[in-house]
Enzyme design. Structure first.
Site, short mmCIF file in Angstrom:
data_model
loop_
_atom_site.label_atom_id
_atom_site.label_comp_id
_atom_site.label_asym_id
_atom_site.label_seq_id
_atom_site.Cartn_x
_atom_site.Cartn_y
_atom_site.Cartn_z
N HIS A 1 40.74 22.95 1.29
CA HIS A 1 42.06 23.13 1.92
C HIS A 1 42.47 24.58 1.69
CE1 HIS A 1 46.04 21.86 3.36
NE2 HIS A 1 46.56 22.61 2.40
N PHE B 1 52.54 35.61 -8.05
CA PHE B 1 52.69 34.24 -7.57
C PHE B 1 52.01 33.25 -8.53
CE2 PHE B 1 51.51 30.85 -4.37
CZ PHE B 1 52.80 30.35 -4.26
N SER C 1 40.64 21.96 5.92
CA SER C 1 42.03 21.83 6.39
C SER C 1 42.73 23.15 6.08
CB SER C 1 42.75 20.64 5.76
OG SER C 1 42.64 20.66 4.35
N HIS D 1 50.55 20.87 -14.26
CA HIS D 1 51.80 21.31 -13.64
C HIS D 1 52.62 22.10 -14.65
CE1 HIS D 1 55.76 21.18 -11.76
NE2 HIS D 1 55.20 20.71 -10.66
N GLU E 1 46.54 25.42 5.67
CA GLU E 1 47.98 25.35 5.43
C GLU E 1 48.68 26.60 5.96
OE1 GLU E 1 49.56 23.54 1.86
OE2 GLU E 1 50.64 25.41 1.47
N GLY F 1 59.15 18.71 -4.51
CA GLY F 1 59.81 19.89 -3.97
C GLY F 1 60.71 20.56 -4.98
N ASP F 2 61.23 21.72 -4.59
CA ASP F 2 62.13 22.50 -5.44
C ASP F 2 63.53 22.46 -4.88
OD1 ASP F 2 59.96 23.48 -7.04
OD2 ASP F 2 59.45 24.81 -5.38
#
Length: 275
Positions: free
Chosen positions: A256, A206, A6, A139, A8, A98-99
């Site tokens: 992915h 990043f 997949s 996380h 993105e 989300g952010d």
């Protein structure tokens, strides 16, 4: 035999970016992706661009998943957007907390991605296949590794069908994570997220911000190449292809690719894996 793939993408910000992404997609469709996902900016800031890119992918005959974040959103807004996606023919969502955009307070009616997953199931039944995110290396905002695992299990029990991981370069982290969630009774597919290495300073910056570990040996080798982009790309291709081979041998259900809207790096890895 290569694993199912997949891809993105992120929504382009300019007409030129849109043209480049269309060209990249046409090249990447040679990989016969199971689906393509499209990211969603902080607080849903790119949602119009996300939905239009998803619509284009569907029109090209490929299954498309919209990223869908809930932080700062109301139930009414989420309900409207789900109806919009359903009307477009979207069958997959990547449900995320989300952010928040900078300068916003918390707000909204959803605190966690698990709240969003539960709400989608409540409102839409099985209309959407729901993918959620997970973090083999924990996380960055988790209180503890255990709390992070429990948050993931909660998302799955709320109704997620599968998970896509944050990218990583240490296969052991992925296999350990999968073992741990299996012990907690979670049996959904956990698909590894793969980030090609093409630019060392961008990747290191990043990775530091999102909590993905770049192993010291990779970091030092990348730094040693300086501005030699050909050497960075050749080394990156070796490293990421070897990682994908490890994942394939270890039983990962798919790959992915975080394409960064480029075709070349992902295609080069796929060619290596197809040998």
């Amino acid at each position: 035999m290569m694993l199912p793939v997949s891809l993105e993408f992120f929504p382009p910000k300019t007409p030129e970016g849109s043209d480049k992404l269309r060209a990249a997609r046409q090249q990447l469709y040679a990989l016969k992706p199971e689906f393509c996902s499209v990211t969603y900016g902080a607080g849903g800031s790119t949602h119009a661009g996300t939905f239009s890119t998803v619509s284009e992918i569907l029109a090209e005959g490929v299954d498309a998943a919209s990223h869908f974040s809930c932080i700062g959103a109301t139930r009414a807004k989420v309900c409207d957007q789900l109806a919009q996606l359903r009307a477009m023919g979207v069958k997959r969502l990547v449900a995320l907390r989300g952010d928040l955009p900078s300068g916003y307070g918390s707000g909204g009616e959803f605190q966690y991605a698990s709240d969003l997953v539960a709400y989608i199931r409540e409102e839409c039944g099985s209309d959407f296949r729901i993918e959620v995110a997970c973090y083999p290396e924990v996380h960055p905002q988790a209180k503890s590794p255990r709390a992070d695992l429990e948050a993931f299990v909660t998302k799955v029990r709320a109704g997620a069908d599968a998970a896509i991981t944050q990218y990583f370069y240490n296969a052991d982290a992925y296999f350990r994570f999968v073992d741990e969630v299996r012990k907690l009774g979670v049996d959904v597919p956990v698909v590894p997220g793969i980030m090609p290495i093409t630019n060392s300073s961008q990747l290191l910056r990043f990775s530091d911000s999102c909590g993905a570990e770049v192993p010291r040996w990779i970091r030092l080798r990348l730094q040693s190449f300086g501005d030699d982009s050909a050497s960075i790309k050749a080394f990156g291709l070796d490293v990421v292809s070897a990682l994908c081979e490890q994942l394939q041998r270890g039983g990962a259900p798919g790959l992915h690719f975080y394409t960064m809207n480029q075709a070349g790096p992902t295609l080069a890895i796929a060619q290596r894996l197809a040998r």
